[in-house]
Write an enzyme that holds these catalytic residues in place. Structure first.
Site, PDB file in Angstrom:
ATOM      1  N   GLN A 104       0.852  -1.191   0.000  1.00 19.08           N
ATOM      2  CA  GLN A 104       0.000   0.000   0.000  1.00 19.08           C
ATOM      3  C   GLN A 104       0.895   1.250   0.000  1.00 19.08           C
ATOM      4  OE1 GLN A 104      -3.540  -0.535   2.943  1.00 19.08           O
ATOM      5  NE2 GLN A 104      -1.864  -1.795   3.715  1.00 19.08           N
ATOM      6  N   HIS A 122      -1.258   1.454  -4.437  1.00 16.97           N
ATOM      7  CA  HIS A 122      -1.675   2.851  -4.294  1.00 16.97           C
ATOM      8  C   HIS A 122      -0.790   3.828  -5.052  1.00 16.97           C
ATOM      9  CE1 HIS A 122      -3.713   1.626  -0.244  1.00 16.97           C
ATOM     10  NE2 HIS A 122      -4.424   1.276  -1.292  1.00 16.97           N
ATOM     11  N   ASN A 216       2.921  -6.760  13.572  1.00 15.19           N
ATOM     12  CA  ASN A 216       2.562  -5.382  13.916  1.00 15.19           C
ATOM     13  C   ASN A 216       2.763  -5.236  15.430  1.00 15.19           C
ATOM     14  OD1 ASN A 216       1.187  -2.902  14.392  1.00 15.19           O
ATOM     15  ND2 ASN A 216      -0.056  -3.256  12.555  1.00 15.19           N
ATOM     16  N   ALA A 234       8.525  -4.699  12.343  1.00 15.60           N
ATOM     17  CA  ALA A 234       8.874  -5.499  11.154  1.00 15.60           C
ATOM     18  C   ALA A 234      10.387  -5.595  10.991  1.00 15.60           C
ATOM     19  CB  ALA A 234       8.262  -4.853   9.917  1.00 15.60           C
TER      20      ALA A 234
HETATM   21  C1  BV8 Z   1     -11.719   2.735  -3.542  1.00 13.09           C
HETATM   22  C2  BV8 Z   1      -2.127   6.800  -1.335  1.00 13.09           C
HETATM   23  C3  BV8 Z   1     -13.471   2.332  -5.056  1.00 13.09           C
HETATM   24  C4  BV8 Z   1      -2.187   8.262  -1.091  1.00 13.09           C
HETATM   25  C5  BV8 Z   1      -3.793   5.737   0.106  1.00 13.09           C
HETATM   26  C6  BV8 Z   1     -15.093  -0.534   1.162  1.00 13.09           C
HETATM   27  C7  BV8 Z   1     -14.785  -0.910  -0.143  1.00 13.09           C
HETATM   28  C8  BV8 Z   1     -14.157  -0.014  -1.010  1.00 13.09           C
HETATM   29  C9  BV8 Z   1     -13.828   1.273  -0.573  1.00 13.09           C
HETATM   30  C10 BV8 Z   1     -14.127   1.639   0.728  1.00 13.09           C
HETATM   31  C11 BV8 Z   1     -14.759   0.748   1.584  1.00 13.09           C
HETATM   32  N1  BV8 Z   1     -14.931   1.387   2.768  1.00 13.09           N
HETATM   33  C12 BV8 Z   1     -14.420   2.633   2.698  1.00 13.09           C
HETATM   34  C13 BV8 Z   1     -13.943   2.838   1.459  1.00 13.09           C
HETATM   35  C14 BV8 Z   1     -13.328   4.067   1.000  1.00 13.09           C
HETATM   36  C15 BV8 Z   1     -11.823   4.116   1.263  1.00 13.09           C
HETATM   37  C16 BV8 Z   1     -11.401   3.535   2.585  1.00 13.09           C
HETATM   38  O1  BV8 Z   1     -10.985   2.384   2.674  1.00 13.09           O
HETATM   39  N2  BV8 Z   1     -11.490   4.343   3.626  1.00 13.09           N
HETATM   40  C17 BV8 Z   1     -11.052   3.886   4.939  1.00 13.09           C
HETATM   41  C18 BV8 Z   1     -10.325   5.025   5.653  1.00 13.09           C
HETATM   42  C19 BV8 Z   1     -12.281   3.432   5.702  1.00 13.09           C
HETATM   43  N3  BV8 Z   1     -11.110   3.440   0.211  1.00 13.09           N
HETATM   44  C20 BV8 Z   1     -10.833   4.110  -0.933  1.00 13.09           C
HETATM   45  O2  BV8 Z   1     -11.236   5.239  -1.141  1.00 13.09           O
HETATM   46  C21 BV8 Z   1     -10.024   3.382  -1.980  1.00 13.09           C
HETATM   47  N4  BV8 Z   1     -10.677   3.502  -3.257  1.00 13.09           N
HETATM   48  O3  BV8 Z   1     -12.182   1.954  -2.749  1.00 13.09           O
HETATM   49  O4  BV8 Z   1     -12.218   2.929  -4.821  1.00 13.09           O
HETATM   50  C22 BV8 Z   1     -14.442   3.459  -4.883  1.00 13.09           C
HETATM   51  C23 BV8 Z   1     -14.404   4.484  -5.801  1.00 13.09           C
HETATM   52  C24 BV8 Z   1     -15.335   5.538  -5.667  1.00 13.09           C
HETATM   53  C25 BV8 Z   1     -16.246   5.520  -4.597  1.00 13.09           C
HETATM   54  C26 BV8 Z   1     -16.239   4.478  -3.649  1.00 13.09           C
HETATM   55  C27 BV8 Z   1     -15.319   3.441  -3.789  1.00 13.09           C
HETATM   56  C28 BV8 Z   1      -8.644   4.044  -2.154  1.00 13.09           C
HETATM   57  C29 BV8 Z   1      -7.782   3.743  -0.961  1.00 13.09           C
HETATM   58  C30 BV8 Z   1      -6.345   4.229  -1.248  1.00 13.09           C
HETATM   59  C31 BV8 Z   1      -6.154   5.565  -0.579  1.00 13.09           C
HETATM   60  N5  BV8 Z   1      -4.751   5.982  -0.747  1.00 13.09           N
HETATM   61  N6  BV8 Z   1      -2.523   6.107  -0.127  1.00 13.09           N
HETATM   62  C32 BV8 Z   1      -1.114   8.714  -0.155  1.00 13.09           C
HETATM   63  O5  BV8 Z   1      -0.344   7.888   0.401  1.00 13.09           O
HETATM   64  O6  BV8 Z   1      -1.035   9.956   0.023  1.00 13.09           O
HETATM   65  S1  BV8 Z   1      -4.149   4.874   1.516  1.00 13.09           S
HETATM   66  C33 BV8 Z   1      -3.073   5.248   2.768  1.00 13.09           C
HETATM   67  O7  BV8 Z   1      -3.492   4.408   3.853  1.00 13.09           O
HETATM   68  C34 BV8 Z   1      -1.624   4.866   2.525  1.00 13.09           C
HETATM   69  O8  BV8 Z   1      -1.352   4.328   1.258  1.00 13.09           O
HETATM   70  C35 BV8 Z   1      -1.390   3.743   3.518  1.00 13.09           C
HETATM   71  O9  BV8 Z   1      -0.540   2.808   3.033  1.00 13.09           O
HETATM   72  C36 BV8 Z   1      -2.779   3.227   3.649  1.00 13.09           C
HETATM   73  C37 BV8 Z   1      -3.067   2.284   4.731  1.00 13.09           C
HETATM   74  O10 BV8 Z   1      -2.515   2.786   5.892  1.00 13.09           O
HETATM   75  P1  BV8 Z   1      -1.347   1.906   6.561  1.00 13.09           P
HETATM   76  O11 BV8 Z   1      -0.328   1.589   5.535  1.00 13.09           O
HETATM   77  O12 BV8 Z   1      -1.982   0.776   7.257  1.00 13.09           O
HETATM   78  O13 BV8 Z   1      -0.694   2.927   7.536  1.00 13.09           O
HETATM   79  P2  BV8 Z   1      -1.251   3.368   8.970  1.00 13.09           P
HETATM   80  O14 BV8 Z   1      -0.495   4.589   9.355  1.00 13.09           O
HETATM   81  O15 BV8 Z   1      -2.754   3.381   8.961  1.00 13.09           O
HETATM   82  O16 BV8 Z   1      -0.847   2.151   9.932  1.00 13.09           O
HETATM   83  C38 BV8 Z   1       0.508   1.863  10.159  1.00 13.09           C
HETATM   84  C39 BV8 Z   1       0.537   0.548  10.911  1.00 13.09           C
HETATM   85  O17 BV8 Z   1       1.902   0.183  11.096  1.00 13.09           O
HETATM   86  C40 BV8 Z   1      -0.091   0.626  12.297  1.00 13.09           C
HETATM   87  O18 BV8 Z   1      -0.924  -0.495  12.505  1.00 13.09           O
HETATM   88  C41 BV8 Z   1       1.127   0.557  13.242  1.00 13.09           C
HETATM   89  O19 BV8 Z   1       0.828  -0.132  14.433  1.00 13.09           O
HETATM   90  C42 BV8 Z   1       2.082  -0.247  12.410  1.00 13.09           C
HETATM   91  N7  BV8 Z   1       3.505  -0.031  12.714  1.00 13.09           N
HETATM   92  C43 BV8 Z   1       4.102   1.080  13.200  1.00 13.09           C
HETATM   93  N8  BV8 Z   1       5.442   0.866  13.300  1.00 13.09           N
HETATM   94  C44 BV8 Z   1       5.672  -0.402  12.859  1.00 13.09           C
HETATM   95  C45 BV8 Z   1       4.448  -0.970  12.480  1.00 13.09           C
HETATM   96  N9  BV8 Z   1       4.329  -2.226  12.003  1.00 13.09           N
HETATM   97  C46 BV8 Z   1       5.471  -2.945  11.900  1.00 13.09           C
HETATM   98  N10 BV8 Z   1       6.693  -2.475  12.229  1.00 13.09           N
HETATM   99  C47 BV8 Z   1       6.830  -1.212  12.714  1.00 13.09           C
HETATM  100  N11 BV8 Z   1       8.051  -0.747  13.060  1.00 13.09           N
END
Ligand code: BV8
Length: 249
Positions: A104, A122, A216, A234
């Site tokens: 992602q 992404h 995680n 990781a």
């Molecule tokens: C879409 C690029 C169809 C931009 C990103 C159901 C079905 C379909 C869609 C949806 C749905 N429900 C809701 C939606 C809409 C939405 C969505 O999912 N919203 C969420 C918030 C509920 N999805 C979309 O809009 C997607 N498109 O579905 O199209 C559509 C079309 C039109 C209308 C409707 C549907 C598009 C999603 C892509 C968005 N773009 N990134 C940019 O980066 O600027 S997503 C963004 O979040 C990043 O790419 C990131 O990678 C991604 C996920 O986040 P994580 O990578 O998990 O990062 P996060 O900070 O959250 O977590 C970090 C984790 O690491 C934590 O758990 C932490 O504990 C852990 N961690 C920390 N340190 C460590 C560690 N782990 C291991 N080692 C460590 N040292």
């Protein structure tokens, strides 16, 4: 490194596996000093919620602000290096016959670490595309106009990443879904498992009978469903996994 307890059964399954798929999120880049997507942003960006900036509406409203946010993120990533977690995934790829690394992340660090079987769900911070033609632009003028304009049609350039509300690249998503459905072992590493459709991939693997492993330091909505939960960073867990599976053997 290998003091991290990895269940012996998982090690045995991994050594005998032919098809392995990995999904990574921003947590894999955390140990490279790249802030995770939902971590508090710093400096000028502290007042913005990333989910509000990573949208087509934000770009329509203020293209300069959104372009500058991505330029700031590019600069942060340029100063970062792949970490032991990225490198352990390169090693894993060499041990597994059919390996898929689905990310992602948009920071390009897996490719810089040397991963080949890479699916970027992404997009990538370091690529731009024309917001009018929706076609990639290889390199853009670093002039004083921000965002720069498409050399072909003069439309505004935008980062070649998938924003909230935008469809994922169909070929990447289909390849990721196929990899998840056919994996014997599926790893979900460094992701909060909140963003769809990426968050569906471990569920596809579970439904197909795969062993699902989460790495995680924090629990996520996926944690209760997985076969193994390895609670650690990781950058430490992945090298331990490789060491116990192939170096200690
Ligand atoms: C879409 C690029 C169809 C931009 C990103 C159901 C079905 C379909 C869609 C949806 C749905 N429900 C809701 C939606 C809409 C939405 C969505 O999912 N919203 C969420 C918030 C509920 N999805 C979309 O809009 C997607 N498109 O579905 O199209 C559509 C079309 C039109 C209308 C409707 C549907 C598009 C999603 C892509 C968005 N773009 N990134 C940019 O980066 O600027 S997503 C963004 O979040 C990043 O790419 C990131 O990678 C991604 C996920 O986040 P994580 O990578 O998990 O990062 P996060 O900070 O959250 O977590 C970090 C984790 O690491 C934590 O758990 C932490 O504990 C852990 N961690 C920390 N340190 C460590 C560690 N782990 C291991 N080692 C460590 N040292």
């Amino acid at each position: 490194m290998s003091e991290i307890p990895i269940p012996a059964e998982l090690i045995a399954r991994l050594r005998g596996a032919r098809r392995v798929a990995v999904l990574t999120g921003a947590g894999v880049s955390a140990e490279s000093g790249v802030p995770t997507f939902r971590e508090a942003q710093t400096g000028l960006w502290a007042r913005y919620n990333p989910e509000d900036l990573a949208t087509p509406d934000a770009f329509r409203r203020d293209p300069k602000l959104v372009w500058e946010w991505y330029a700031w993120r590019r600069e942060r990533v340029r100063q970062a290096e792949p970490n032991p977690g990225h490198r352990a995934l390169v090693a894993l790829e060499q041990h597994i016959a059919e390996f898929s690394l689905i990310t992602q992340n948009v920071d390009g660090l897996h490719r810089r670490a040397g991963s080949h079987q890479l699916i970027e769900l992404h997009g990538n911070l370091f690529r731009a595309k024309c917001s009018s033609e929706d076609r990639p632009v290889e390199n853009w003028p670093d002039g004083d106009e921000i965002p720069p304009r498409c050399p072909r049609c003069g439309g505004l350039l935008r980062p070649d990443v998938v924003w909230f509300g935008e469809m994922l690249p169909a070929n990447a998503l289909h390849a990721a879904q196929h990899a998840a459905a056919s994996a014997e072992i599926f790893f979900s590493i460094g992701t909060s498992a909140l963003v769809y459709p990426a968050a569906e991939l471990p569920m596809i693997a579970l439904a197909a009978g795969a062993t699902v492993v989460e790495i995680n330091p924090q629990p996520t909505p996926l944690s209760a469903r997985v076969t193994y939960s390895l609670n650690g960073p990781a950058g430490a867990v992945l090298p331990a996994l490789i060491a116990q599976a192939w170096e200690a053997a």
